[in-house]
Design an enzyme around this catalytic site. Structure first.
Site, PDB file in Angstrom:
ATOM      1  N   LYS A 196       0.859  -1.178   0.000  1.00  0.00           N
ATOM      2  CA  LYS A 196       0.000   0.000   0.000  1.00  0.00           C
ATOM      3  C   LYS A 196       0.896   1.228   0.000  1.00  0.00           C
ATOM      4  O   LYS A 196       1.643   1.474   0.948  1.00  0.00           O
ATOM      5  CB  LYS A 196      -0.917   0.018   1.222  1.00  0.00           C
ATOM      6  CG  LYS A 196      -1.861   1.217   1.246  1.00  0.00           C
ATOM      7  CD  LYS A 196      -2.775   1.152   2.463  1.00  0.00           C
ATOM      8  CE  LYS A 196      -3.740   2.331   2.501  1.00  0.00           C
ATOM      9  NZ  LYS A 196      -4.634   2.273   3.676  1.00  0.00           N
ATOM     10  N   ARG A 206     -10.857   9.533   1.763  1.00  0.00           N
ATOM     11  CA  ARG A 206     -10.779  10.168   3.079  1.00  0.00           C
ATOM     12  C   ARG A 206     -11.938  11.132   3.291  1.00  0.00           C
ATOM     13  O   ARG A 206     -12.394  11.322   4.428  1.00  0.00           O
ATOM     14  CB  ARG A 206      -9.421  10.861   3.238  1.00  0.00           C
ATOM     15  CG  ARG A 206      -8.287   9.840   3.321  1.00  0.00           C
ATOM     16  CD  ARG A 206      -6.904  10.459   3.268  1.00  0.00           C
ATOM     17  NE  ARG A 206      -5.885   9.413   3.292  1.00  0.00           N
ATOM     18  CZ  ARG A 206      -4.597   9.614   3.035  1.00  0.00           C
ATOM     19  NH1 ARG A 206      -4.163  10.838   2.729  1.00  0.00           N
ATOM     20  NH2 ARG A 206      -3.749   8.608   3.080  1.00  0.00           N
ATOM     21  N   LYS A 223       1.102  10.035   5.903  1.00  0.00           N
ATOM     22  CA  LYS A 223       1.259   8.631   6.294  1.00  0.00           C
ATOM     23  C   LYS A 223       2.517   7.991   5.697  1.00  0.00           C
ATOM     24  O   LYS A 223       2.616   6.774   5.589  1.00  0.00           O
ATOM     25  CB  LYS A 223       0.009   7.847   5.878  1.00  0.00           C
ATOM     26  CG  LYS A 223      -1.271   8.408   6.487  1.00  0.00           C
ATOM     27  CD  LYS A 223      -2.478   7.522   6.252  1.00  0.00           C
ATOM     28  CE  LYS A 223      -3.708   8.090   6.949  1.00  0.00           C
ATOM     29  NZ  LYS A 223      -4.883   7.186   6.880  1.00  0.00           N
ATOM     30  N   GLU A 239       7.750  -6.816   1.235  1.00  0.00           N
ATOM     31  CA  GLU A 239       6.584  -6.664   2.103  1.00  0.00           C
ATOM     32  C   GLU A 239       5.577  -7.800   1.869  1.00  0.00           C
ATOM     33  O   GLU A 239       5.029  -8.373   2.823  1.00  0.00           O
ATOM     34  CB  GLU A 239       5.904  -5.321   1.839  1.00  0.00           C
ATOM     35  CG  GLU A 239       6.641  -4.102   2.368  1.00  0.00           C
ATOM     36  CD  GLU A 239       6.344  -3.837   3.837  1.00  0.00           C
ATOM     37  OE1 GLU A 239       5.605  -4.631   4.452  1.00  0.00           O
ATOM     38  OE2 GLU A 239       6.855  -2.837   4.361  1.00  0.00           O
ATOM     39  N   LYS A 254      -2.087  -1.469  -3.765  1.00  0.00           N
ATOM     40  CA  LYS A 254      -2.959  -0.303  -3.754  1.00  0.00           C
ATOM     41  C   LYS A 254      -2.100   0.945  -3.884  1.00  0.00           C
ATOM     42  O   LYS A 254      -1.101   1.068  -3.167  1.00  0.00           O
ATOM     43  CB  LYS A 254      -3.739  -0.258  -2.433  1.00  0.00           C
ATOM     44  CG  LYS A 254      -4.726   0.898  -2.318  1.00  0.00           C
ATOM     45  CD  LYS A 254      -5.459   0.850  -0.980  1.00  0.00           C
ATOM     46  CE  LYS A 254      -6.446   2.016  -0.891  1.00  0.00           C
ATOM     47  NZ  LYS A 254      -7.166   2.035   0.394  1.00  0.00           N
ATOM     48  N   SER A 280     -10.195   5.515  -4.971  1.00  0.00           N
ATOM     49  CA  SER A 280     -11.176   6.581  -5.132  1.00  0.00           C
ATOM     50  C   SER A 280     -10.731   7.661  -6.108  1.00  0.00           C
ATOM     51  O   SER A 280     -11.542   8.189  -6.878  1.00  0.00           O
ATOM     52  CB  SER A 280     -11.477   7.208  -3.772  1.00  0.00           C
ATOM     53  OG  SER A 280     -10.291   7.726  -3.182  1.00  0.00           O
ATOM     54  N   TYR A 319     -14.781   0.715  -7.257  1.00  0.00           N
ATOM     55  CA  TYR A 319     -16.043   1.444  -7.168  1.00  0.00           C
ATOM     56  C   TYR A 319     -16.816   1.366  -8.480  1.00  0.00           C
ATOM     57  O   TYR A 319     -17.985   1.738  -8.523  1.00  0.00           O
ATOM     58  CB  TYR A 319     -15.771   2.901  -6.789  1.00  0.00           C
ATOM     59  CG  TYR A 319     -14.958   3.031  -5.525  1.00  0.00           C
ATOM     60  CD1 TYR A 319     -15.535   2.793  -4.282  1.00  0.00           C
ATOM     61  CD2 TYR A 319     -13.602   3.347  -5.566  1.00  0.00           C
ATOM     62  CE1 TYR A 319     -14.792   2.880  -3.112  1.00  0.00           C
ATOM     63  CE2 TYR A 319     -12.850   3.445  -4.405  1.00  0.00           C
ATOM     64  CZ  TYR A 319     -13.445   3.209  -3.187  1.00  0.00           C
ATOM     65  OH  TYR A 319     -12.695   3.291  -2.033  1.00  0.00           O
TER      66      TYR A 319
END
Length: 330
Positions: A196, A206, A223, A239, A254, A280, A319
């Site tokens: 991610k 968000r 982040k 990872e 992602k 999104s 979506y």
């Protein structure tokens, strides 16, 4: 001299193109994100995600039935938590009667065969909008992992089929897997957000959950200390392999379109299903361009999801899922 081989023979009409097509999109490819809010009779359009909604639990039932009737069999649940229930330790996330726990039960009661995955992260519950406990300007890893583990157990107890840790804390997959095994949830799966990235494409999401980091002293402004650097490639493989070793049943990359090289790298490196989250920002950009008349919405949408699957995705969280399936069913 004319060529003996003419590649265009295999493109000459739709019948032959369909016959030799390498990448086929079906409803089974999709995981449908759903946003849940408190209240009754609530269906709120998300301003930065046109034609995508937050649902109260009563209307969630209708949405789940529609998805199932379209052939969409898997959902990924997210909750929008009221501000008065947020704190630095995500206390509300462990409430057995919390919104997520009730949402899981609602989906399962409405459609028992629907596969339910749940977002496991602190940011919807955090007063600081971070995926972990904040202390002295830092995100505490191990303290956060303990909370995420308890959150995952709560979701499993409510009936989730899979949990989907999206936090990027080190060691959380092993901790969750051990907790599941020790508490009898041997068949509850883990889909890890393994790669991610600290992407700029998350803005509308968000907005949807009111989960952006707050602008406050001694609170990280972003982040980047836990999500991955978009410039890194080999780190994604490390990872992902670590998460599989710790017990992940599925792994995720992602965002989607800007990271298709990573999808292919990981697909070539691992032997578990690979999911991709078409996020999104990717959704919002196409909706906005189509609204302006600058792009053909349906054509670009299908090109995008085809590219994601062609790159190696076994599962696409998108979506666009309903839009795609409705188009396929025409």
């Amino acid at each position: 001299m004319y060529p003996l081989k003419r590649n265009r023979r295999l493109r000459s009409n739709e019948a032959i193109r369909s016959l030799v097509r390498e990448t086929i999109i079906t409803p089974n490819d999709f995981l449908v994100p759903l946003f849940i809010v408190e209240g009754k009779g609530v269906k709120e359009e998300i301003a930065s995600m046109p034609n995508y909604f937050r649902y109260s639990l009563d209307l969630l039932e209708n949405e789940v039935k529609e998805l199932w009737n379209l052939g969409l069999k898997s959902v990924l649940l997210f909750v929008k938590v009221p501000d008065n229930l947020k704190d630095n330790k995500g206390t509300e996330a462990l409430n057995p009667n919390g919104l997520m726990q009730r949402a899981i039960k609602t989906v399962k009661n409405t459609c028992p065969d629907m596969l339910v995955m749940t977002d496991v992260a602190m940011d919807p519950y955090s007063s600081y909008g971070h995926d972990g406990v904040v202390k002295n300007g830092l995100i505490l890893n191990d303290e956060t992992v303990d909370i995420l583990t308890d959150m995952s157990l709560s979701h499993a107890e409510a009936g989730a089929n899979f949990v989907a840790p999206s936090d990027m804390m080190d060691g959380r997959i092993l901790s969750i897997r051990e907790a599941f095994e020790n508490n009898g949830f041997h068949n509850t799966g883990i889909m890890s957000y393994s790669a991610k990235y600290a992407s700029a494409f998350y803005g509308p999401f968000r907005d949807a959950l009111d989960s952006a980091p707050v602008d406050m002293e001694n609170v990280p402004k972003d982040k980047q200390s836990y999500q991955m650097d978009p410039a890194n490639r080999f780190e994604a493989i490390r990872e992902t392999e670590m998460d599989i070793d710790e017990g992940a049943d599925m792994v995720m990359v992602k965002p989607g379109l800007c990271y298709l090289d990573i999808v292919r790298e990981i697909k070539n490196a691992v032997d578990v299903p690979v999911a991709v989250y078409q996020v999104s920002g990717e959704y919002a950009m196409l909706k906005a361009a189509a609204e302006k008349g600058w792009l053909n919405h349906d054509a670009v949408m299908m090109e995008q999801v085809t590219a994601i699957k062609r790159a190696g995705a076994d599962v696409i969280a998108s979506y666009f899922a309903k839009d795609v399936v409705k188009l396929l069913n025409k």
